[in-house]
Structures are given as C-alpha cells and as structure tokens.
Scaffold this motif. Structure first.
Motif, short mmCIF file in Angstrom:
data_model
loop_
_atom_site.label_atom_id
_atom_site.label_comp_id
_atom_site.label_asym_id
_atom_site.label_seq_id
_atom_site.Cartn_x
_atom_site.Cartn_y
_atom_site.Cartn_z
N ASN A 1 0.81 -1.21 0.00
CA ASN A 1 0.00 0.00 0.00
C ASN A 1 0.84 1.27 0.00
O ASN A 1 0.31 2.38 0.09
N GLY A 2 2.17 1.12 -0.11
CA GLY A 2 3.07 2.26 -0.17
C GLY A 2 3.67 2.67 1.15
O GLY A 2 4.56 3.53 1.18
N ASN A 3 3.22 2.11 2.28
CA ASN A 3 3.78 2.48 3.58
C ASN A 3 5.25 2.09 3.67
O ASN A 3 5.66 1.04 3.17
N LEU A 4 6.02 2.93 4.34
CA LEU A 4 7.41 2.62 4.66
C LEU A 4 7.44 1.96 6.03
O LEU A 4 6.90 2.52 7.01
N GLN B 1 5.94 2.55 11.14
CA GLN B 1 5.68 2.83 9.74
C GLN B 1 5.52 4.32 9.51
O GLN B 1 5.21 5.09 10.43
N VAL B 2 5.76 4.72 8.27
CA VAL B 2 5.37 6.05 7.79
C VAL B 2 4.32 5.79 6.72
O VAL B 2 4.60 5.14 5.71
N ALA B 3 3.11 6.24 6.96
CA ALA B 3 1.99 5.90 6.09
C ALA B 3 2.08 6.62 4.76
O ALA B 3 2.48 7.79 4.68
N ALA B 4 1.69 5.92 3.71
CA ALA B 4 1.58 6.55 2.39
C ALA B 4 0.33 7.42 2.38
O ALA B 4 -0.68 7.10 3.01
#
Length: 469
Positions: A370-373, A385-388
């Motif tokens: 989903n693009g989260n780091l 996490q760093v959310a997308a």
C-alpha cells in the motif's frame, strides 16, 4: 462461456502526483507521498541479553493475540506487509515469524518459539520449529518466505498457513546467520546470503565470521554462487533488486570488520562482480546533498527500492534512514543514532524528522504494497511505519482474455511494488465479492496479471481491482 463486465475499478483509485521530469525536487516531492509515523509493535527492555550474552526470548503465552504495541519483541530483524494490512516480523530470538493483523494484535505465524528442527513439512507453520529467523520476503497475497539460518533452510508458508522447505543448503560451514532474502514474483529465483563459521585458531574460535557469500536458487539449477567469499562480503544484511536496472544490490554492514573497509552498498554486475554504491571508510560521513558514492554510511543494513530506482537506505551504526534519489544524492529522512537503545518516536509526526535522535540502530526498511514505509529498529525491537498518503494511480492497458483451458486472464499496468487485490462477483445487483488473489506491479513498468482458472458459476463474471489495504 461468456463473461460480462470483466473489470470493475473503485472510484477511490486516484492519480498520484506526477513525477517531476527535472528531478530537482525529488526529496521535496517525496514528502507529499508520505504522511505520519505510527509505532506498530515493541516495548522497551532494560536489557536484551542474558548474563551469558545470549539474546532473551521475550515471547510468552500472554503475548499471543495481545496488542502489538504492548508486546515485547525479541531482536526483530525485518518486517514486511501483504496487501491485506498484515505485517510480518522475523523475530529472531523468539525463533518465530510474527504477524500483526489490521486490528493491531500480534500472533505467531510460523515457528514454535523454541529453536530447533522437527521436519521440512508440509505441515502447519506453527508446528514446525525454526531457528534464529532473520530474513523475510512477503508477497502481496500473503505467501511468506523466511530465512531459517539455524537450519540452513529457506522456508515457504502458503496462504493456508502450510510451511514447506524450498531450499536446504548443505554448506557445513554456514554460520547461523544470513539476514538477506529476495524472491522473484514468479517464485522461480531466490537470492540469499550466509556467513561462514569463525576460524578456529589454536582450538579457540575467533568469534568473527569467516566472510560471506551471495547465492541464488532456481528450480532448474538449484543453489549457485553469485559472489564467492573472495569477493569480500563480511556480514551482508538486506538485499533488493532495482526495478530500473534489474541489478541486485547488497548491503554489507561488515560489523566484524574493525577497519571498516568492507562496509557499503554494492551493485552486483555479474558472477563475482560488484560495484560500490556508497563511499568507503576514507570518505566523509553522510550529509544532505552529498553523493552516496562519496559518503561513508557506517553499517548499511536495509534497502527498499521505489518504482523510479530511488531507494530508502538505513545505516545500523550510522543510525538513520536515508533517501537516495535517482541521481544518487543523499537526503536524511529519519534521524536516529547508532548506539544505545533509545526510542522517542511518537505517533503522528511527519517526516523528514531530523531535529533529534528518534530511535537507534535501524535494522531494515521495506515498502508495503500500500506504499507504507516500514522500519525495524532498536535492540529492544520496535516496528514503525510512515503511512503513504495517496493510493496508486488508476491502472492502464487493461486487457481481458478468456481461454477455455487457462481461464480468464486479467492484465494491466500499475505501479512497481504496489499491490492490487482481485475480487470476483457473479452479479452486480446484490454483489458478493469473493477475494481471489493479490499481486504487485512488476518491474520495470508496473505490468501485472492474474489468471482465474475457475469457470464462472453463472453466464457472467465481474472482476474488480482494489488497492492494497
């Protein structure tokens, strides 16, 4: 056999901001693609080692099903996600793969929390013992590969939770470590690394691994060497394949190299051929705006590529997570430190975060479907996490073909690494959408496909693509 409307796209699939052609503002643009931080799992431990120096296993019966943010991890090495919002953790010292479900609770996914070996399977993954798992690769549909270095094996857990052994490496001098694992989308190629047992001098081991190798496995040829020990790898950490140039990149933290000459990120150009991508020990420490090749990042350990070939990189001893743009220029994204066991990262902070040390010793970075780091850090062991901020853009080049022998084939162009869930319904009046699979956009152009081999139960079948959760 006929099919009705073959593809149904959610209206929530909206375009991403267009990539700059000038690339001058890559890092500034990156900020628009990510939102805020959130800790997923981990608590602080006063110590993580027993008096004899061995790691403590913090898992207990009460941990099963508990809130992940209130559960102590045991020397986690890497975390990765599937397209359904689950996050998997290679929890080395609890000898298990853990799974955080979307409700924030943590569960045993593979292993028994006791190091050992009781068979290759197939068997339920929670009934088979593994030993010191420290490598992990997760597919969008929830198929999980794990590195089981204590048993010299690579294991596969299918979507029904059944574990089998894919690779059984007979190398007798494999030191029980490895860390690095990558699997091609068709599962027909695996890259992995392992170290060699320490040399014994006058009957006493010197406690330092005797170098390391990079290997590959294919069904046709089995295990093959990519880089022999003589190439110079010491303690390879994580690895990944660049979607733009197709090359394998290997992080060597080289923790046991007292002269720090072996540490760096390397591109593999062929058998026993590698090119340095970050600077050597004689060059300056990393800083914003410097070329990665001219900057010494101590203990590089985690790497995660984006669709354009830029990537996130974490330095274990350097302590920070860096963004390396398409021109090879460094940008500090998340600041940490390379020693002690600190964690002051609170939820809701928007990177770049460089004003203080928020964590220590990052071990791995991955990008979720989903693009989260996703980042693993600290001796105590935290996953955050760093959310997308934005979903993937609408798919293009959609094609549907029906073959009585193969089934219904859906193909489209998405974004490399982003996950797409496929569901089917027999009508749109009172639709019941049946989940079928999840796949990621492939390299280099995001091309993806899915084949539904099951004949429709009604004259028409309807399909839809959903973004990863």
């Amino acid at each position: 056999m006929t099919t009705g409307l073959p593809l149904y796209l959610l209206a929530s699939l909206v375009p991403l901001f267009a990539l700059s052609t000038a690339r001058a503002g890559e890092f500034e643009e990156l900020s628009s693609h990510f939102d805020t931080t959130r800790t997923l799992a981990g608590v602080h431990h006063p110590t993580t080692t027993n008096p004899d120096g061995t790691a403590i296993n913090f898992w207990s019966a009460e941990s099963e099903g508990a809130l992940a943010k209130s559960t102590g991890l045991s020397n986690p090495h890497i975390a990765a996600a599937d397209a359904y919002g689950n996050v998997y953790i290679a929890d080395k010292s609890s000898h298990a793969i853990l799974k955080i479900t979307p409700d924030g609770r943590i569960h045993t996914f593979a292993g028994t929390h006791e190091a050992g070996f009781n068979g290759d399977g197939p068997a339920p993954a929670t009934q088979l013992e593994i030993a010191s798992p420290n490598g992990l690769f997760v597919f969008p549909n929830g198929i999980v590969y794990l590195l089981d270095p204590g048993n010299h094996r690579i294991r596969r857990v299918d979507t029904n939770g059944i574990m089998t052994t894919v690779v059984n490496d007979p190398e007798p001098n494999w030191h029980p470590s490895g860390r690095a694992l990558w699997v091609r989308p068709d599962e027909g190629l695996i890259y992995y690394t392992h170290e060699f047992k320490p040399l014994v001098v006058d009957g006493v081991p010197n406690n330092f691994a005797d170098g390391a190798v990079v290997k590959q496995w294919t069904p046709a040829k089995g295990i093959e060497l990519v880089c022999r020990k003589a190439v110079g790898f010491r303690n390879p950490a994580n690895l990944a394949v660049n979607p733009v140039d197709g090359h394998l990149y290997v992080c060597d933290r080289a923790e046991e190299d007292v002269f720090k000459e072996a540490t760096g990120v390397f591109r593999i150009d062929g058998p026993d051929q590698r090119t340095r991508m970050t600077g050597n020990v004689e060059q300056v420490p990393p800083a914003d705006g410097q070329a990665a090749l001219e900057s010494f990042i101590e203990g590089p350990r985690g790497i995660a590529f984006r669709a354009d070939g830029s990537y996130f990189l974490c330095g274990h001893r350097n302590g920070s997570v860096w963004f390396v743009d398409t021109q090879g220029i460094l940008h500090q994204y998340l600041r940490g430190r390379g020693n002690k066991d600190i964690y002051s990262l609170t939820d809701g902070l928007h990177p770049p975060l460089v004003d203080l040390d928020y964590f220590s010793q990052p071990r791995a970075v991955t990008l979720a479907p989903n693009g989260n780091l996703i980042v693993v850090a600290n001796d105590s062991g935290y996953v955050f996490q760093v959310a997308a901020t934005t979903p993937p853009p609408p798919v293009t080049n959609v094609q549907v073909t029906v073959d009585p022998r193969e089934g219904t084939r859906l193909s489209w162009t998405g974004v490399f690494g982003r996950g797409y869930r496929i569901e089917r319904a027999s009508d749109l009046v009172t639709p019941h959408w049946q989940p079928l699979d999840a796949v990621a956009g492939g390299a280099p152009d995001g091309a993806a496909f899915f084949v539904d081999p099951t004949p429709p139960t009604k004259p028409a079948s309807f399909y839809r693509l959903l973004p990863a959760q």
